[in-house]
Motif scaffolding. Structure first.
Motif, short mmCIF file in Angstrom:
data_model
loop_
_atom_site.label_atom_id
_atom_site.label_comp_id
_atom_site.label_asym_id
_atom_site.label_seq_id
_atom_site.Cartn_x
_atom_site.Cartn_y
_atom_site.Cartn_z
N PRO A 205 -13.49 18.05 7.20
CA PRO A 205 -12.64 19.34 7.42
C PRO A 205 -11.72 19.23 6.31
O PRO A 205 -11.14 18.15 5.78
CB PRO A 205 -12.13 19.34 8.61
N THR A 206 -10.99 20.22 6.21
CA THR A 206 -9.74 20.04 5.20
C THR A 206 -8.84 19.04 5.43
O THR A 206 -8.22 18.88 6.61
CB THR A 206 -8.98 21.57 5.28
N ILE A 207 -8.42 18.39 4.43
CA ILE A 207 -7.64 17.33 4.47
C ILE A 207 -6.24 17.78 3.59
O ILE A 207 -6.37 18.36 2.47
CB ILE A 207 -7.93 16.06 3.66
N ALA A 208 -5.28 17.79 4.65
CA ALA A 208 -3.80 18.32 4.30
C ALA A 208 -3.10 17.14 4.17
O ALA A 208 -2.52 16.40 5.04
CB ALA A 208 -3.55 19.02 5.22
N ILE A 209 -2.46 17.04 2.85
CA ILE A 209 -1.44 16.06 2.31
C ILE A 209 -0.21 16.83 1.91
O ILE A 209 -0.16 17.21 0.69
CB ILE A 209 -1.88 14.92 1.47
N ASP A 210 0.88 17.03 2.75
CA ASP A 210 1.95 17.84 2.55
C ASP A 210 1.44 19.09 1.73
O ASP A 210 0.75 19.86 2.50
CB ASP A 210 2.80 17.03 1.30
N LEU B 37 -10.70 7.79 13.40
CA LEU B 37 -10.76 9.15 12.53
C LEU B 37 -12.25 9.72 12.97
O LEU B 37 -12.11 10.84 13.29
CB LEU B 37 -10.53 8.88 11.13
N ARG B 38 -13.17 9.02 12.96
CA ARG B 38 -14.43 9.86 13.19
C ARG B 38 -14.45 10.20 14.47
O ARG B 38 -15.19 11.29 14.77
CB ARG B 38 -15.67 8.97 12.81
N ASN B 39 -14.02 9.36 15.49
CA ASN B 39 -14.13 9.60 16.88
C ASN B 39 -13.28 10.68 17.23
O ASN B 39 -13.58 11.69 18.12
CB ASN B 39 -13.93 8.42 17.67
N ALA B 40 -12.07 10.97 16.60
CA ALA B 40 -11.11 11.81 16.71
C ALA B 40 -11.53 13.26 16.49
O ALA B 40 -11.10 14.04 17.01
CB ALA B 40 -9.65 11.58 16.02
N LEU B 41 -12.30 13.16 15.29
CA LEU B 41 -12.98 14.66 14.71
C LEU B 41 -14.18 14.90 15.46
O LEU B 41 -14.62 15.89 15.47
CB LEU B 41 -13.15 14.17 13.37
N LYS B 42 -14.48 14.08 16.39
CA LYS B 42 -15.65 14.22 17.42
C LYS B 42 -16.96 14.98 16.51
O LYS B 42 -17.72 15.89 16.96
CB LYS B 42 -15.46 15.55 18.31
N LEU B 43 -17.27 14.15 15.45
CA LEU B 43 -18.29 14.49 14.48
C LEU B 43 -19.49 14.19 15.13
O LEU B 43 -20.42 15.17 14.97
CB LEU B 43 -18.13 13.65 13.35
N ARG B 44 -19.81 13.34 15.94
CA ARG B 44 -20.99 13.41 16.45
C ARG B 44 -21.35 14.27 17.67
O ARG B 44 -22.49 14.32 18.25
CB ARG B 44 -21.09 11.74 17.20
N ASN B 45 -20.38 14.93 18.08
CA ASN B 45 -20.60 15.84 19.10
C ASN B 45 -21.13 17.26 18.44
O ASN B 45 -21.15 18.34 19.26
CB ASN B 45 -19.28 16.19 20.04
N LEU C 73 0.87 -1.30 -0.05
CA LEU C 73 -0.07 0.27 0.00
C LEU C 73 0.86 1.07 -0.07
O LEU C 73 1.98 1.30 0.72
CB LEU C 73 -1.06 0.12 1.07
N ILE C 74 0.50 2.14 -0.93
CA ILE C 74 1.14 3.46 -0.85
C ILE C 74 0.40 4.56 0.18
O ILE C 74 -0.86 4.68 0.01
CB ILE C 74 1.30 4.11 -2.13
N THR C 75 1.27 4.83 1.22
CA THR C 75 0.32 5.87 2.14
C THR C 75 1.01 7.14 2.26
O THR C 75 2.21 7.14 2.27
CB THR C 75 0.48 4.96 3.41
N LEU C 76 0.57 8.10 2.68
CA LEU C 76 1.02 9.27 2.86
C LEU C 76 0.55 9.83 4.06
O LEU C 76 -0.65 9.69 4.66
CB LEU C 76 0.28 10.44 1.78
N ASP C 77 1.50 10.67 4.99
CA ASP C 77 1.24 11.31 6.18
C ASP C 77 0.09 12.39 5.90
O ASP C 77 0.32 13.17 4.88
CB ASP C 77 2.18 11.89 6.79
N SER C 78 -0.89 12.67 6.71
CA SER C 78 -1.84 13.76 6.27
C SER C 78 -2.48 14.32 7.69
O SER C 78 -2.35 13.78 8.60
CB SER C 78 -3.12 13.01 5.31
N HIS C 79 -3.22 15.35 7.47
CA HIS C 79 -4.14 15.86 8.60
C HIS C 79 -5.49 16.06 7.88
O HIS C 79 -5.66 16.45 7.01
CB HIS C 79 -3.50 16.97 9.17
N VAL C 80 -6.57 15.54 8.79
CA VAL C 80 -7.86 15.90 8.48
C VAL C 80 -8.30 16.61 9.66
O VAL C 80 -8.43 16.36 10.90
CB VAL C 80 -8.87 14.56 8.60
N GLY C 81 -8.54 18.00 9.04
CA GLY C 81 -8.46 19.10 10.32
C GLY C 81 -7.31 19.07 11.08
O GLY C 81 -6.20 19.13 10.50
#
Length: 351
Positions: A271-276, A236-244, A207-215
């Motif tokens: 939220p904005t997904i940042a990949i490099d 990821l869903r829980n870390a973003l606290k989408l349900r809250n 798998l080709i994977t990239l470090d990223s940030h979602v929010g």
């Protein structure tokens, strides 16, 4: 190589049936289909009817993502000296698969061995395999390939799935604007010259994977040309606290694949997904407790599968599997503009 920020903006795509064709180890995953709750179809339904007729897409290989159509990447391939046949390129799959129609067309016989276990997005299934004497595309030839046979609707009119994650010293070049797809020894020079280059990591499974940030959440991003939709895990869903979020409600979807299991998913605008240097805005992500994240060992930490709803919006895409580099260029055909050097050096904006 251009520096700066490559931005994909206003990616507002309607939720419709998408095929997740990611795979791991010796077992390609089946498709994942997300539909609004209450309208999911059984695995044996005629999903292929949603795809454009073969006559309309017979000359399309690098099909870009538009507001009404999620793109895909297709290779012309020769099988046992016959063809060319159309294989969907899947950077999340280590092994290639074939459709029942191709098996019949070539007169292939199932191997005299027990069926293998197929890991799908939602579960597992037993499938038969056939042997391909040769599979050839570009300057790549594979001899004696054992290929699982996957049910026809998964292929969306194609003849097979090309498992690009199994490549070790090759490159994949996809030019959406010139309708070109190539597997070769190096990324196209024109692509390298104009592209934003991002160094990737390659997992044991290919798998080709990239470090990223979602929010603000650090997230492992899997580049998957075989996935039409972008999917996230529950971590990821829980870390973003989408349900809250006050007053926020998710659209609940039914997700199913090549296996009989059906999973529930939640659709949220990410939220904005940042990949490099890349910024991806307003992506509709389906979050769920999907089996494939468990197979990949990614269920406990935030992870996302970046599918063709995002990848198909760039002008061109290159993956150097040997050196673990990913190249992106912006799309001139979609209101692309390059800001002056003092500003954003590379900006891709969708209106």
């Amino acid at each position: 190589m251009r520096a700066g920020t490559l931005e994909v903006g206003r990616l507002q795509l309607a939720l419709w049936a998408g095929f997740l064709l990611a795979a791991l180890l010796a077992s390609p995953t089946g498709p994942a289909v997300a539909e609004p709750a209450g309208v999911a179809e059984p695995a044996g339904s005629t999903q292929a009817s949603r795809a454009a007729p073969a006559s309309e897409e017979s000359s399309l290989f690098a099909l870009p993502t538009t507001f009404d159509h999620i793109g895909r990447v297709v290779l012309p391939a020769m099988v046992n000296g016959k063809g060319p046949f159309r294989f969907i390129v899947d950077t999340g799959a280590t092994h290639s698969t074939v459709s029942p129609d191709l098996v019949r067309a070539l007169g292939l016989k199932p191997r005299q061995m027990p069926s293998i276990v197929l890991n799908g997005i939602t579960g597992t299934a037993q499938v038969i395999t056939v042997t391909l004497d040769t599979l050839q595309t570009g300057d790549l030839t594979v001899d004696g390939l054992v290929a699982p046979v996957v049910w026809a609707p998964v292929m969306a009119g194609a003849d097979g799935i090309f498992g690009a994650a199994g490549l070790t010293d090759k490159t994949l070049s996809v030019d959406f604007e010139r309708n070109r797809v190539r597997v070769g020894r190096g990324v196209d020079p024109a692509l390298r010259k104009d592209a934003t280059k991002i160094h990737a990591a390659r997992l044991t499974y290919g798998l080709i994977t990239l470090d990223s940030h979602v929010g603000r959440i650090r997230t492992l991003a899997v580049i998957d040309t075989g996935s039409e939709r972008t999917l996230g895990n529950l971590a990821l869903r829980n870390a973003l606290k989408l349900r809250n979020r006050t007053g926020a409600e998710a659209l609940v979807t039914s997700v199913y694949g090549a296996t009989e299991q059906i999973e529930r998913g939640e659709l949220w605008i990410a939220p904005t997904i940042a990949i490099d240097a890349m910024r991806i805005n307003d992506v509709q992500v389906v979050y769920g407790d999907f089996h494939i994240f468990k197979v990949w060992g990614m269920e406990d930490k935030p992870a996302i599968i970046v599918g063709m709803d995002v990848l198909g919006t760039v002008g061109s895409l290159g993956i150097d599997f040997k050196n673990q580099d990913v190249y992106f260029t912006s799309s001139r055909a979609d209101t692309t503009r390059f800001a002056p050097g003092s500003e954003l050096a590379s900006t891709l904006q969708r209106k």
